[in-house]
Motif scaffolding. Structure first.
Motif, short mmCIF file in Angstrom:
data_model
loop_
_atom_site.label_atom_id
_atom_site.label_comp_id
_atom_site.label_asym_id
_atom_site.label_seq_id
_atom_site.Cartn_x
_atom_site.Cartn_y
_atom_site.Cartn_z
N GLY A 124 -3.79 -6.63 7.34
CA GLY A 124 -2.68 -7.53 7.59
C GLY A 124 -1.47 -7.34 6.71
O GLY A 124 -0.57 -8.18 6.69
N VAL A 125 -1.40 -6.21 5.99
CA VAL A 125 -0.22 -5.93 5.18
C VAL A 125 0.93 -5.59 6.12
O VAL A 125 0.78 -4.75 7.02
CB VAL A 125 -0.48 -4.77 4.20
CG1 VAL A 125 0.76 -4.47 3.36
CG2 VAL A 125 -1.67 -5.09 3.29
N PRO A 126 2.10 -6.19 5.95
CA PRO A 126 3.23 -5.88 6.83
C PRO A 126 3.61 -4.40 6.75
O PRO A 126 3.58 -3.81 5.67
CB PRO A 126 4.36 -6.76 6.28
CG PRO A 126 3.67 -7.85 5.52
CD PRO A 126 2.43 -7.23 4.96
N ILE A 157 4.18 -0.89 3.43
CA ILE A 157 3.27 0.25 3.40
C ILE A 157 4.11 1.52 3.48
O ILE A 157 5.01 1.62 4.32
CB ILE A 157 2.27 0.22 4.57
CG1 ILE A 157 1.51 -1.11 4.61
CG2 ILE A 157 1.29 1.39 4.47
CD1 ILE A 157 0.68 -1.30 5.87
N ALA A 158 3.82 2.50 2.62
CA ALA A 158 4.57 3.76 2.63
C ALA A 158 3.62 4.94 2.60
O ALA A 158 2.53 4.87 2.01
CB ALA A 158 5.53 3.83 1.44
N THR A 159 4.03 6.04 3.23
CA THR A 159 3.27 7.29 3.19
C THR A 159 4.20 8.41 2.72
O THR A 159 5.41 8.35 2.91
CB THR A 159 2.71 7.66 4.57
OG1 THR A 159 3.80 7.96 5.45
CG2 THR A 159 1.88 6.54 5.16
N VAL A 193 4.85 2.07 9.65
CA VAL A 193 4.96 2.07 8.19
C VAL A 193 6.01 3.08 7.74
O VAL A 193 6.46 3.91 8.53
CB VAL A 193 3.59 2.36 7.51
CG1 VAL A 193 2.52 1.42 8.04
CG2 VAL A 193 3.17 3.80 7.72
N ARG A 194 6.40 3.02 6.49
CA ARG A 194 7.54 3.80 6.02
C ARG A 194 7.13 5.18 5.52
O ARG A 194 6.22 5.31 4.71
CB ARG A 194 8.25 3.03 4.90
CG ARG A 194 8.79 1.70 5.38
CD ARG A 194 9.59 0.99 4.32
NE ARG A 194 10.27 -0.18 4.89
CZ ARG A 194 11.11 -0.95 4.22
NH1 ARG A 194 11.40 -0.68 2.96
NH2 ARG A 194 11.68 -1.98 4.81
N ALA A 241 0.84 -1.20 0.00
CA ALA A 241 0.00 0.00 0.00
C ALA A 241 0.87 1.24 0.00
O ALA A 241 1.94 1.27 0.61
CB ALA A 241 -0.93 0.02 1.21
N VAL A 242 0.38 2.26 -0.69
CA VAL A 242 1.03 3.57 -0.74
C VAL A 242 -0.01 4.62 -0.43
O VAL A 242 -1.02 4.72 -1.13
CB VAL A 242 1.66 3.81 -2.14
CG1 VAL A 242 2.13 5.24 -2.26
CG2 VAL A 242 2.79 2.84 -2.40
N ASP A 243 0.20 5.38 0.62
CA ASP A 243 -0.75 6.43 1.03
C ASP A 243 -0.19 7.79 0.62
O ASP A 243 0.83 8.24 1.15
CB ASP A 243 -0.97 6.37 2.54
CG ASP A 243 -2.25 7.09 2.96
OD1 ASP A 243 -2.62 8.08 2.29
OD2 ASP A 243 -2.88 6.66 3.94
N LEU A 244 -0.86 8.43 -0.31
CA LEU A 244 -0.39 9.71 -0.84
C LEU A 244 -1.13 10.89 -0.22
O LEU A 244 -0.88 12.03 -0.60
CB LEU A 244 -0.57 9.73 -2.37
CG LEU A 244 0.04 8.54 -3.11
CD1 LEU A 244 -0.27 8.64 -4.60
CD2 LEU A 244 1.54 8.47 -2.86
N PHE A 245 -2.03 10.59 0.74
CA PHE A 245 -2.83 11.67 1.35
C PHE A 245 -3.22 11.25 2.75
O PHE A 245 -4.18 10.53 2.97
CB PHE A 245 -4.08 11.92 0.49
CG PHE A 245 -4.89 13.11 0.93
CD1 PHE A 245 -4.54 14.39 0.55
CD2 PHE A 245 -5.99 12.93 1.76
CE1 PHE A 245 -5.28 15.48 0.96
CE2 PHE A 245 -6.73 14.03 2.18
CZ PHE A 245 -6.38 15.31 1.78
N GLY A 246 -2.43 11.68 3.74
CA GLY A 246 -2.77 11.38 5.12
C GLY A 246 -2.41 9.95 5.51
O GLY A 246 -1.39 9.41 5.09
N THR A 247 -3.29 9.31 6.32
CA THR A 247 -2.98 7.99 6.86
C THR A 247 -4.10 6.97 6.67
O THR A 247 -3.94 5.80 7.04
CB THR A 247 -2.69 8.09 8.37
OG1 THR A 247 -3.86 8.59 9.05
CG2 THR A 247 -1.51 9.01 8.65
#
Length: 299
Positions: free
Chosen positions: A222-224, A228-230, A241-242, A206-212
């Motif tokens: 359950g994604v490690p 996951i990156a923000t 997460v990263r 997962a990649v979060d480009l807006f907030g959390t």
């Protein structure tokens, strides 16, 4: 004399002024770029709107505006890496929206490939490098199903397409009005908001480009955390997460993106183009957060 967009106090688009300024010139190791286009990013108006944000980036008043730009080298100092006549694009913090940018040795400056317009090239540095860094941070690989939050924005349009080029399946969170737009980019759209984790399945990164919100949903699925990156949750995102950003992009990432654009493997939707005289209108539109693609200012 030349023109540049400047501001002398922090605030909204109303503080931005197009002024005549002394014409800059290239010194040793430097080149002067005649700017033809500048791509806008959220950080541009956030720096102009907040003394605290500006201080974190070393921006002091009075300040210039913008980071991403594209144009043609028209002066080259001794020892410069580029020659007069070279088409280039790159980044110059607080100096991009101006007739001329003097690129120093530590500024990011890249050749613009044939077949890529200056308007498109001016959108690449921040958004392209941020998307590449985020996908690299999660170790994206072929066969992944990646959840991308905020996928219809400036960084999202690159992240979606780069993930598809890498062989991943993309689930993209966005407002429902953007669903047709995201499907054209190859994503499977899903509405953001409460209950996101209940609306998606089989996510491996997962990649979060807006907030959390997207990061939290991925953790719930359950994604490690290391997958996951923000990019907009600050230096300490939830659950270990990263946190990453454009400065973390691998060497050569932006050049590969520009080459993909030139080859037609990656498209850059431009939502609107404004002349520099309408800089305030351009920033107002970009700051709504509802633009599907990039906003560009021409000079």
């Amino acid at each position: 004399m030349s023109r540049a967009v400047v501001y002398e106090k922090f605030g909204g688009p109303e503080v931005l002024e197009l002024r005549e300024v002394p014409e800059p010139h290239a010194g040793p190791g430097e080149v002067r770029v005649r700017v033809t286009a500048a791509g806008l990013n959220p950080m541009d108006w956030r720096l102009a709107g907040s003394a605290e944000a500006a201080a974190r980036f070393g921006v002091t008043l009075p300040a210039g505006f913008g980071y991403d730009f594209a144009g043609v080298v028209d002066e080259a100092g001794p020892g410069a890496k580029h020659a007069v006549g070279d088409r280039v694009h790159g980044g110059a913090l607080g100096r991009a929206v101006a007739d001329f940018v003097v690129a120093r040795a530590d500024d990011q400056l890249f050749p613009t490939p044939d077949g890529v317009s200056d308007e498109v090239a001016s959108t690449l540095p921040v958004a392209g490098s941020s998307a590449a860094a985020a996908l690299a941070a999660v170790g994206l690989r072929a066969g992944d199903t990646v959840l991308i939050g905020g996928a219809a924005g400036g960084v999202g349009i690159f992240a979606v397409q780069l993930a598809k080029l890498a062989g991943a399946t993309v689930i993209a969170t966005a407002a429902e009005a953007t669903f047709p737009f995201l499907r054209k980019l190859g994503a499977e759209p899903v509405a953001y908001g409460p209950g996101l984790a209940d609306r998606v399945r089989n996510v491996t990164a997962a990649v979060d480009l807006f907030g959390t919100e997207t990061a939290e949903a991925a953790l719930a699925l359950g994604v490690p955390p290391e997958r996951i990156a923000t990019i907009a949750a600050g230096p300490h995102p939830p659950g270990g997460v990263r946190a990453t950003g454009g400065a973390d992009a691998e060497p050569g990432a932006l050049a590969r993106i520009a080459e993909a654009v030139a080859a037609g493997r990656l498209t850059v939707p431009i939502a609107a183009v404004f002349p520099v005289e309408r800089i305030r209108d351009a920033v107002e539109l970009q700051a709504t957060g509802h633009v599907h693609g990039k906003v560009v200012v021409t000079l």
